[in-house]
Design an enzyme around this catalytic site. Structure first.
Site, PDB file in Angstrom:
ATOM      1  N   HIS A  22      66.815  47.003  24.099  1.00  0.00           N
ATOM      2  CA  HIS A  22      67.131  46.903  22.674  1.00  0.00           C
ATOM      3  C   HIS A  22      65.865  46.685  21.853  1.00  0.00           C
ATOM      4  O   HIS A  22      65.673  47.299  20.804  1.00  0.00           O
ATOM      5  CB  HIS A  22      68.129  45.762  22.421  1.00  0.00           C
ATOM      6  CG  HIS A  22      69.485  46.065  22.960  1.00  0.00           C
ATOM      7  ND1 HIS A  22      70.588  46.246  22.162  1.00  0.00           N
ATOM      8  CD2 HIS A  22      69.911  46.268  24.235  1.00  0.00           C
ATOM      9  CE1 HIS A  22      71.636  46.529  22.917  1.00  0.00           C
ATOM     10  NE2 HIS A  22      71.249  46.543  24.184  1.00  0.00           N
ATOM     11  N   ASP A 123      71.930  45.500  15.285  1.00  0.00           N
ATOM     12  CA  ASP A 123      72.052  45.954  16.665  1.00  0.00           C
ATOM     13  C   ASP A 123      73.546  46.155  16.965  1.00  0.00           C
ATOM     14  O   ASP A 123      74.379  45.374  16.503  1.00  0.00           O
ATOM     15  CB  ASP A 123      71.483  44.839  17.560  1.00  0.00           C
ATOM     16  CG  ASP A 123      71.305  45.277  18.998  1.00  0.00           C
ATOM     17  OD1 ASP A 123      72.304  45.675  19.614  1.00  0.00           O
ATOM     18  OD2 ASP A 123      70.180  45.193  19.499  1.00  0.00           O
ATOM     19  N   VAL A 347      54.819  48.376  34.556  1.00  0.00           N
ATOM     20  CA  VAL A 347      53.860  49.452  34.312  1.00  0.00           C
ATOM     21  C   VAL A 347      54.101  49.999  32.906  1.00  0.00           C
ATOM     22  O   VAL A 347      55.171  49.770  32.321  1.00  0.00           O
ATOM     23  CB  VAL A 347      54.007  50.598  35.342  1.00  0.00           C
ATOM     24  CG1 VAL A 347      53.686  50.102  36.744  1.00  0.00           C
ATOM     25  CG2 VAL A 347      55.399  51.224  35.288  1.00  0.00           C
ATOM     26  N   HIS A 364      66.636  55.561  36.782  1.00  0.00           N
ATOM     27  CA  HIS A 364      67.950  54.916  36.703  1.00  0.00           C
ATOM     28  C   HIS A 364      68.727  55.391  35.464  1.00  0.00           C
ATOM     29  O   HIS A 364      69.891  55.030  35.294  1.00  0.00           O
ATOM     30  CB  HIS A 364      67.787  53.399  36.677  1.00  0.00           C
ATOM     31  CG  HIS A 364      67.347  52.851  35.345  1.00  0.00           C
ATOM     32  ND1 HIS A 364      66.268  53.339  34.649  1.00  0.00           N
ATOM     33  CD2 HIS A 364      67.868  51.865  34.572  1.00  0.00           C
ATOM     34  CE1 HIS A 364      66.129  52.661  33.517  1.00  0.00           C
ATOM     35  NE2 HIS A 364      67.083  51.770  33.446  1.00  0.00           N
ATOM     36  N   TRP A 367      68.645  54.686  28.705  1.00  0.00           N
ATOM     37  CA  TRP A 367      68.494  55.697  27.649  1.00  0.00           C
ATOM     38  C   TRP A 367      67.055  55.826  27.175  1.00  0.00           C
ATOM     39  O   TRP A 367      66.566  56.926  26.900  1.00  0.00           O
ATOM     40  CB  TRP A 367      69.438  55.415  26.481  1.00  0.00           C
ATOM     41  CG  TRP A 367      69.397  56.529  25.481  1.00  0.00           C
ATOM     42  CD1 TRP A 367      68.940  56.463  24.203  1.00  0.00           C
ATOM     43  CD2 TRP A 367      69.788  57.908  25.699  1.00  0.00           C
ATOM     44  NE1 TRP A 367      69.017  57.705  23.597  1.00  0.00           N
ATOM     45  CE2 TRP A 367      69.535  58.606  24.501  1.00  0.00           C
ATOM     46  CE3 TRP A 367      70.306  58.622  26.791  1.00  0.00           C
ATOM     47  CZ2 TRP A 367      69.788  59.972  24.353  1.00  0.00           C
ATOM     48  CZ3 TRP A 367      70.559  59.985  26.652  1.00  0.00           C
ATOM     49  CH2 TRP A 367      70.312  60.639  25.450  1.00  0.00           C
ATOM     50  N   ASN A 368      66.345  54.704  27.075  1.00  0.00           N
ATOM     51  CA  ASN A 368      64.944  54.799  26.623  1.00  0.00           C
ATOM     52  C   ASN A 368      64.121  55.631  27.597  1.00  0.00           C
ATOM     53  O   ASN A 368      63.281  56.427  27.191  1.00  0.00           O
ATOM     54  CB  ASN A 368      64.323  53.410  26.472  1.00  0.00           C
ATOM     55  CG  ASN A 368      65.022  52.617  25.393  1.00  0.00           C
ATOM     56  OD1 ASN A 368      64.966  52.968  24.220  1.00  0.00           O
ATOM     57  ND2 ASN A 368      65.731  51.571  25.782  1.00  0.00           N
ATOM     58  N   SER A 369      64.382  55.448  28.874  1.00  0.00           N
ATOM     59  CA  SER A 369      63.651  56.221  29.880  1.00  0.00           C
ATOM     60  C   SER A 369      63.931  57.710  29.720  1.00  0.00           C
ATOM     61  O   SER A 369      63.030  58.544  29.833  1.00  0.00           O
ATOM     62  CB  SER A 369      64.038  55.775  31.291  1.00  0.00           C
ATOM     63  OG  SER A 369      63.640  54.436  31.497  1.00  0.00           O
TER      64      SER A 369
HETATM   65  N1  UDP Z   1      73.399  45.459  31.995  1.00  0.00           N
HETATM   66  C1  UDP Z   1      74.306  44.952  32.870  1.00  0.00           C
HETATM   67  N2  UDP Z   1      74.039  43.785  33.497  1.00  0.00           N
HETATM   68  C2  UDP Z   1      72.903  43.100  33.288  1.00  0.00           C
HETATM   69  C3  UDP Z   1      71.987  43.624  32.383  1.00  0.00           C
HETATM   70  C4  UDP Z   1      72.262  44.792  31.759  1.00  0.00           C
HETATM   71  O1  UDP Z   1      75.342  45.529  33.128  1.00  0.00           O
HETATM   72  O2  UDP Z   1      72.712  42.050  33.888  1.00  0.00           O
HETATM   73  C5  UDP Z   1      73.631  46.762  31.364  1.00  0.00           C
HETATM   74  C6  UDP Z   1      74.793  46.839  30.443  1.00  0.00           C
HETATM   75  O3  UDP Z   1      75.561  47.936  30.787  1.00  0.00           O
HETATM   76  C7  UDP Z   1      74.239  47.029  29.042  1.00  0.00           C
HETATM   77  C8  UDP Z   1      72.834  47.377  29.269  1.00  0.00           C
HETATM   78  O4  UDP Z   1      72.505  47.106  30.618  1.00  0.00           O
HETATM   79  O5  UDP Z   1      74.869  48.072  28.365  1.00  0.00           O
HETATM   80  C9  UDP Z   1      71.982  46.600  28.344  1.00  0.00           C
HETATM   81  O6  UDP Z   1      70.732  46.563  28.851  1.00  0.00           O
HETATM   82  P1  UDP Z   1      69.535  46.754  27.907  1.00  0.00           P
HETATM   83  O7  UDP Z   1      69.708  45.812  26.800  1.00  0.00           O
HETATM   84  O8  UDP Z   1      68.288  46.570  28.633  1.00  0.00           O
HETATM   85  O9  UDP Z   1      69.683  48.233  27.347  1.00  0.00           O
HETATM   86  P2  UDP Z   1      70.050  49.621  28.087  1.00  0.00           P
HETATM   87  O10 UDP Z   1      70.094  49.426  29.558  1.00  0.00           O
HETATM   88  O11 UDP Z   1      71.370  49.981  27.510  1.00  0.00           O
HETATM   89  O12 UDP Z   1      68.972  50.564  27.663  1.00  0.00           O
HETATM   90  N1  UDP Z   2      59.561  50.032  31.032  1.00  0.00           N
HETATM   91  C1  UDP Z   2      58.202  50.037  31.242  1.00  0.00           C
HETATM   92  N2  UDP Z   2      57.741  49.653  32.443  1.00  0.00           N
HETATM   93  C2  UDP Z   2      58.526  49.281  33.477  1.00  0.00           C
HETATM   94  C3  UDP Z   2      59.924  49.313  33.270  1.00  0.00           C
HETATM   95  C4  UDP Z   2      60.404  49.697  32.047  1.00  0.00           C
HETATM   96  O1  UDP Z   2      57.423  50.382  30.342  1.00  0.00           O
HETATM   97  O2  UDP Z   2      58.026  48.958  34.549  1.00  0.00           O
HETATM   98  C5  UDP Z   2      60.086  50.394  29.702  1.00  0.00           C
HETATM   99  C6  UDP Z   2      60.551  51.817  29.631  1.00  0.00           C
HETATM  100  O3  UDP Z   2      59.483  52.667  29.271  1.00  0.00           O
HETATM  101  C7  UDP Z   2      61.641  51.738  28.578  1.00  0.00           C
HETATM  102  C8  UDP Z   2      62.214  50.336  28.741  1.00  0.00           C
HETATM  103  O4  UDP Z   2      61.209  49.596  29.404  1.00  0.00           O
HETATM  104  O5  UDP Z   2      61.092  51.868  27.280  1.00  0.00           O
HETATM  105  C9  UDP Z   2      63.476  50.309  29.582  1.00  0.00           C
HETATM  106  O6  UDP Z   2      64.532  50.802  28.871  1.00  0.00           O
HETATM  107  P1  UDP Z   2      65.674  51.693  29.508  1.00  0.00           P
HETATM  108  O7  UDP Z   2      66.665  51.909  28.449  1.00  0.00           O
HETATM  109  O8  UDP Z   2      65.105  52.897  30.136  1.00  0.00           O
HETATM  110  O9  UDP Z   2      66.240  50.843  30.703  1.00  0.00           O
HETATM  111  P2  UDP Z   2      66.758  49.346  30.858  1.00  0.00           P
HETATM  112  O10 UDP Z   2      65.640  48.603  31.452  1.00  0.00           O
HETATM  113  O11 UDP Z   2      67.141  48.834  29.513  1.00  0.00           O
HETATM  114  O12 UDP Z   2      67.907  49.472  31.796  1.00  0.00           O
END
Ligand code: UDP
Ligand code: UDP
Length: 465
Positions: A22, A123, A347, A364, A367-369
């Site tokens: 987020h 948000d 990283v 994985h 969405w950001n990835s």
């Molecule tokens: N999430 C989860 N368990 C956790 C942490 C994250 O299920 O312990 C999932 C959940 O589905 C949520 C999302 O990860 O929608 C939120 O994670 P984050 O805020 O990092 O954003 P996102 O993964 O949606 O990019």
């Molecule tokens: N990220 C990074 N280095 C890492 C792991 C994650 O820079 O080792 C960044 C990645 O580029 C992205 C964010 O963290 O911007 C992760 O967001 P994403 O929605 O992909 O996945 P989440 O961690 O929320 O499930």
């Protein structure tokens, strides 16, 4: 209503929820606003969920000292007195605490800001607690939806669905392909999760916001964007503004540690390396990590693997030193060192994805990835683990620049073998049509972001309103 005050100042306050997934898009959108002379006030819940978030915030504020920084305290008996301590606390419990705390803290805070606010960015995990406050101040409220437009369609439609999804085979929403129940976040299918409660409470409020920013773009999700904006999902849908791709920023680089993998990549041939990284909170067991390493070796490709083994929620993102040898065993470690680099720390992912040695991404599907890979034209083999990630993997598959294997299941459902992973990577690295589609997606992404591109046009339309 005009958004510009008498002195020509546009002032926005932004309030991200917890988690890097987020915070990162909020800060990227803030950077875009700053580059268009919009005054930004950033309101952040403290303590943050992870150390990475508080460090990222510090770097952001050092880079942009003109941004007003306001913290509000997340009230929970689970935290100790120190506002900076990172206590282990389950993700959605944290979300719940932030919602309650925001509802109490926000009203006096927003009305005291100077110059007065032109608009607010909420948000999607906080909508129903923030909306009554912005409404009482007659403040335009825009939602930043940090996931895909496809997931937004599900979110906005959610309150109209039956309370139990488990009997359905798929969720059918007009204008978009049916979403199989097996791809819906398990927390939304489960009867009583906090995530589901948040979804139900907030989803019905979507029609009350002034617009929705989404980190996506036309070429990535054409069908869904058409459906939401044509009123097929909800007839009273506010304007959905595809505002992506949000681009990575300088301040995201941390210390010098981002340099090491890039130096290693400099020595690898163009397009030869598969990058395997699974976001900020995928905690594989050692047995799965061994299979991943084995699969990468079996694939025959060079690889850059990032492993995180479970210390994230202790607020210490650097994993305790368990040696690689201890996890993988001597034999596998030697093979791994021959062809790959394994990192056990944070990283700089967007920097890695932009390196020309990278030819594919085992992801994985956070969405950001996905958007970062699109920005850099890197094909994806998706290995969704939780949440919206299967739906995100499907977005990639639908637009033809990658694929995923539905049989791998959610995290922990079963051990995915080295054999399967190796085969998947071969598919990824040898598929010419993925490469062609990925470079087309990259081209579209860059065009939308250019001077005079879709994002600027959207911003100008907003201020004309
Ligand atoms: N999430 C989860 N368990 C956790 C942490 C994250 O299920 O312990 C999932 C959940 O589905 C949520 C999302 O990860 O929608 C939120 O994670 P984050 O805020 O990092 O954003 P996102 O993964 O949606 O990019
Ligand atoms: N990220 C990074 N280095 C890492 C792991 C994650 O820079 O080792 C960044 C990645 O580029 C992205 C964010 O963290 O911007 C992760 O967001 P994403 O929605 O992909 O996945 P989440 O961690 O929320 O499930």
């Amino acid at each position: 209503m005009t958004m510009i005050d008498d002195n020509g100042v546009v002032h926005v306050a932004m309030l991200p929820s917890a988690g890097m997934g987020h915070l990162t898009p909020f800060l990227r959108l803030a950077t875009f606003f700053l580059s268009h002379n919009i005054k930004v006030t950033l309101i952040t819940p403290r303590p943050t969920l992870s150390l990475s978030e508080s460090q990222l915030l510090s770097r952001f504020h050092s880079s942009f000292p003109q941004v007003d920084q306001i913290n509000f305290k997340v009230e929970s008996s689970l935290f100790t007195q120190s506002p900076n301590s990172h206590m282990p606390i389950p993700y959605f419990q944290m979300i719940d605490h932030i919602r309650t705390s925001a509802a109490k803290a926000l009203s006096p805070l927003l009305s005291s800001l100077s110059p007065p606010l032109s608009f607010f960015v909420s948000d999607y995990f906080m909508l129903s607690s923030v909306l009554p406050i912005t409404q009482s101040l007659s403040l335009p409220n825009y939602l930043l939806f940090t996931a895909s437009a496809s997931f937004f369609a599900l979110y906005s439609y959610f309150s109209t669905l039956p309370s139990s999804l488990s009997e359905l085979e798929a969720v059918e929403i007009q204008g978009i392909p049916p979403i199989p129940i097996s791809s819906i976040p398990p927390d939304l299918v489960a009867p009583n999760s906090i995530f589901k409660k948040v979804f139900i409470e907030d989803s019905s409020q979507v029609i009350k916001v002034d617009g929705i920013f989404i980190n996506t773009f036309e070429a990535l999700e054409p069908e869904v964007l058409e459906a939401v904006n044509a009123g097929k999902v909800l007839t009273a849908m506010p304007p959905v503004l595809p505002f992506g791709p949000f681009v990575p920023c300088e301040f995201e680089k941390e210390g010098d540690q981002w340099i090491k993998p890039l130096k290693w990549l400099d020595d690898q041939p163009r397009g030869s390396v598969v990058f395997a990284n699974f976001g900020t909170h995928t905690e594989f067991g050692w047995d799965q990590i061994r299979e991943i390493a084995d699969g990468l070796v079996k694939s025959g490709s060079r690889f850059l693997l990032v492993v995180k083994d479970g210390k994230y929620f202790n607020g210490d993102d650097k994993n305790e030193e368990v040696g690689l040898e201890e996890v993988l065993g001597h034999e596998l470690v030697d093979k791994v060192r021959d062809k790959g680099l394994v990192m056990k720390e944070w990283v700089y992912q967007s920097g890695i994805l932009s390196h020309e040695a990278i030819g594919g991404f085992l992801s994985h599907c956070g969405w950001n990835s996905i958007v970062e890979a699109a920005w850099n034209g890197v094909p994806i083999f998706g290995w969704p683990q939780r949440g919206d990630q299967k739906m995100n993997a499907e977005v990639v598959k639908m637009s033809g620049w990658g694929t995923w294997n539905k049989n791998w299941g959610w995290i922990g459902e079963r051990l995915v073998t080295g054999e399967e992973i190796g085969d998947a990577i071969k598919v990824l690295m040898n598929n010419e049509s993925f490469k062609i589609r990925a470079s087309k997606i990259k081209e579209a992404a860059r065009k939308g972001r250019s001077v005079g591109g879709d994002c600027e046009v959207t911003l100008h339309k907003l201020f004309k309103k």
